[in-house]
Write a protein that holds these residues in place. Structure first.
Motif, mmCIF file in Angstrom:
data_model
loop_
_atom_site.group_PDB
_atom_site.id
_atom_site.type_symbol
_atom_site.label_atom_id
_atom_site.label_comp_id
_atom_site.label_asym_id
_atom_site.label_seq_id
_atom_site.Cartn_x
_atom_site.Cartn_y
_atom_site.Cartn_z
ATOM 1 N N LEU A 160 0.835 -1.193 0.000
ATOM 2 C CA LEU A 160 0.000 0.000 0.000
ATOM 3 C C LEU A 160 0.872 1.244 0.000
ATOM 4 O O LEU A 160 1.839 1.335 0.761
ATOM 5 N N VAL A 161 0.548 2.193 -0.860
ATOM 6 C CA VAL A 161 1.224 3.489 -0.883
ATOM 7 C C VAL A 161 0.169 4.583 -0.775
ATOM 8 O O VAL A 161 -0.953 4.426 -1.262
ATOM 9 N N LYS A 162 0.534 5.667 -0.127
ATOM 10 C CA LYS A 162 -0.384 6.790 0.058
ATOM 11 C C LYS A 162 0.084 7.952 -0.810
ATOM 12 O O LYS A 162 1.232 8.375 -0.723
ATOM 13 N N CYS A 163 -0.833 8.456 -1.600
ATOM 14 C CA CYS A 163 -0.509 9.481 -2.590
ATOM 15 C C CYS A 163 -1.292 10.759 -2.284
ATOM 16 O O CYS A 163 -2.487 10.715 -2.003
ATOM 17 N N GLU A 164 -0.589 11.902 -2.354
ATOM 18 C CA GLU A 164 -1.207 13.207 -2.146
ATOM 19 C C GLU A 164 -0.914 14.146 -3.306
ATOM 20 O O GLU A 164 -0.975 15.364 -3.161
ATOM 21 N N GLU A 165 -0.549 13.597 -4.452
ATOM 22 C CA GLU A 165 -0.202 14.429 -5.605
ATOM 23 C C GLU A 165 -1.469 14.973 -6.265
ATOM 24 O O GLU A 165 -2.526 14.339 -6.257
ATOM 25 N N ALA A 166 -1.346 16.157 -6.819
ATOM 26 C CA ALA A 166 -2.453 16.731 -7.615
ATOM 27 C C ALA A 166 -2.559 15.960 -8.935
ATOM 28 O O ALA A 166 -1.537 15.515 -9.480
ATOM 29 N N PRO A 167 -3.749 15.714 -9.432
ATOM 30 C CA PRO A 167 -5.068 16.289 -9.052
ATOM 31 C C PRO A 167 -5.867 15.434 -8.084
ATOM 32 O O PRO A 167 -7.103 15.498 -8.105
ATOM 33 N N CYS A 168 -5.199 14.646 -7.232
ATOM 34 C CA CYS A 168 -5.944 13.854 -6.253
ATOM 35 C C CYS A 168 -6.591 14.799 -5.241
ATOM 36 O O CYS A 168 -5.953 15.756 -4.751
ATOM 37 N N PRO A 169 -7.854 14.619 -4.883
ATOM 38 C CA PRO A 169 -8.542 15.551 -3.989
ATOM 39 C C PRO A 169 -7.995 15.518 -2.579
ATOM 40 O O PRO A 169 -8.025 16.538 -1.881
ATOM 41 N N ASN A 170 -7.513 14.386 -2.119
ATOM 42 C CA ASN A 170 -6.962 14.259 -0.773
ATOM 43 C C ASN A 170 -5.965 13.094 -0.767
ATOM 44 O O ASN A 170 -5.540 12.631 -1.828
ATOM 45 N N GLN A 171 -5.599 12.658 0.419
ATOM 46 C CA GLN A 171 -4.673 11.514 0.494
ATOM 47 C C GLN A 171 -5.380 10.259 -0.009
ATOM 48 O O GLN A 171 -6.421 9.869 0.511
ATOM 49 N N VAL A 172 -4.766 9.627 -1.010
ATOM 50 C CA VAL A 172 -5.377 8.491 -1.691
ATOM 51 C C VAL A 172 -4.554 7.245 -1.421
ATOM 52 O O VAL A 172 -3.315 7.288 -1.449
ATOM 53 N N ASP A 173 -5.243 6.149 -1.146
ATOM 54 C CA ASP A 173 -4.588 4.855 -0.962
ATOM 55 C C ASP A 173 -4.543 4.129 -2.302
ATOM 56 O O ASP A 173 -5.564 3.970 -2.975
ATOM 57 N N CYS A 174 -3.323 3.689 -2.666
ATOM 58 C CA CYS A 174 -3.140 2.953 -3.917
ATOM 59 C C CYS A 174 -2.489 1.606 -3.610
ATOM 60 O O CYS A 174 -1.622 1.499 -2.723
ATOM 61 N N TYR A 175 -2.865 0.579 -4.363
ATOM 62 C CA TYR A 175 -2.408 -0.784 -4.111
ATOM 63 C C TYR A 175 -1.622 -1.291 -5.325
ATOM 64 O O TYR A 175 -2.060 -1.143 -6.475
ATOM 65 N N ILE A 176 -0.499 -1.910 -5.017
ATOM 66 C CA ILE A 176 0.381 -2.453 -6.056
ATOM 67 C C ILE A 176 -0.017 -3.895 -6.333
ATOM 68 O O ILE A 176 -0.275 -4.679 -5.412
ATOM 69 N N GLY A 177 -0.031 -4.276 -7.614
ATOM 70 C CA GLY A 177 -0.379 -5.642 -7.976
ATOM 71 C C GLY A 177 0.803 -6.580 -7.829
ATOM 72 O O GLY A 177 1.939 -6.248 -8.207
ATOM 73 N N HIS A 178 0.576 -7.785 -7.267
ATOM 74 C CA HIS A 178 1.595 -8.821 -7.044
ATOM 75 C C HIS A 178 2.821 -8.281 -6.302
ATOM 76 O O HIS A 178 3.953 -8.410 -6.775
ATOM 77 N N PRO A 179 2.662 -7.660 -5.158
ATOM 78 C CA PRO A 179 3.815 -7.045 -4.491
ATOM 79 C C PRO A 179 4.834 -8.063 -4.007
ATOM 80 O O PRO A 179 6.047 -7.835 -4.129
#
Length: 286
Positions: A160-179
């Motif tokens: 799991l990685v947390k992203c706050e880059e624009a144009p994301c509205p807020n802190q977004v959780d992103c999931y990597i496939g086959h980590p």
């Protein structure tokens, strides 16, 4: 990428390599190229599709993926394999240059004339080319390991990685496939790269130590020849000196005084002939 062509090009380097170089080439093909072609490409695939974020904001998943994966593992390893193979082609090109010079030399002076005893033997300029290629390969391996470590934080892939880059509205959780699978292949490729670095360093030490031993033997042989020539020259002078001495000097006992200085008679002292003295008149009777 056509890996068969890549293998055919690198196979020409094998006959000019040392034992460490052949092991290095086997590790590159078996543990890196084969793993890359058979498994790694399929594990990664189109990893951007497997990168899921819990938002539907347009552009947010793309920006977050680019932030956490600026360079894909699979493309970085492909570049690494290409770059570490380029120095080996320097050796092949140098041997081809020697073959061309040998061909021109035979065409000019005849087939019995040779410019090189063996165009593929590592001596002279080819030895330096081979040694420089090893240093370049080692530097490329270390550089790519540093890039991978710098980008992915000690080769670790989180789930799991947390992203706050624009144009994301807020802190977004992103999931990597086959980590987990990607993590295993990452460590495997890093370990194979580290093994190649060790083999390159061993080959560098082997070549330098072998050259030092050859130079030491050459200097020792030269000093031995100089010493033998010096001994032969000294023996010849001694024999010539004995031949020029008179025989009486070479005798063990010195000559006697009587043999050198014989007693002289009175006539010999006066320098007169006895016949002349006998024919002279006796003046004392008169």
């Amino acid at each position: 990428m056509d890996w068969k062509t890549f293998q055919a090009l690198l196979s020409g380097v094998n006959k000019y390599s040392t034992a460490f170089g052949r092991i290095w080439l086997s590790v590159v093909f078996v543990f890196r190229v084969m793993v890359y072609v058979v498994a790694a490409e399929r594990v990664w695939g189109d990893e951007q599709k497997d990168f899921d974020c819990n938002t539907k904001q347009p552009g947010c998943p793309n920006v977050c993926y680019d932030h956490f994966f600026p360079i894909s593992h699979i493309r970085l390893w492909a570049l690494q394999l290409i770059f570490i193979s380029c120095p080996s082609f320097m050796v092949v090109m140098h041997v081809a240059y020697r073959d061309d010079r040998e061909r021109k030399h035979k065409a000019k002076f005849g087939d019995n004339s040779k410019l090189y005893n063996n165009t593929g033997k590592k001596h002279g300029g080819l030895w330096w080319t081979y040694l420089i290629s090893l240093f370049v390969k080692t530097g490329i391996e270390i550089a790519f390991l540093y890039i991978l470590h710098r980008i992915y934080d000690s080769f670790y892939l989180p789930r799991l990685v947390k992203c706050e880059e624009a144009p994301c509205p807020n802190q977004v959780d992103c999931y990597i496939g086959h980590p987990t699978e990607k993590k295993v292949f990452t460590y495997f490729m890093v370990g194979a790269s580290a093994l190649c670095i060790v083999l390159n360093l061993c080959e560098i030490l082997y070549l330098i130590s072998k050259r030092i031993v050859q130079v030491a033997k050459k200097i020792k042989r030269r000093n031995r020849n100089v010493a033998l020539q010096h001994d032969d020259y000294a023996n010849d002078n001694f024999n010539n000196f004995n031949m020029t001495l008179p025989k009486r000097v070479l005798e063990d006992k010195p000559p006697s005084f009587n043999s050198v200085c014989k007693p002289l008679s009175r006539l010999e002292v006066l320098g007169m002939d006895p016949k002349i003295r006998a024919s002279a008149p006796n003046l004392s009777l008169s």
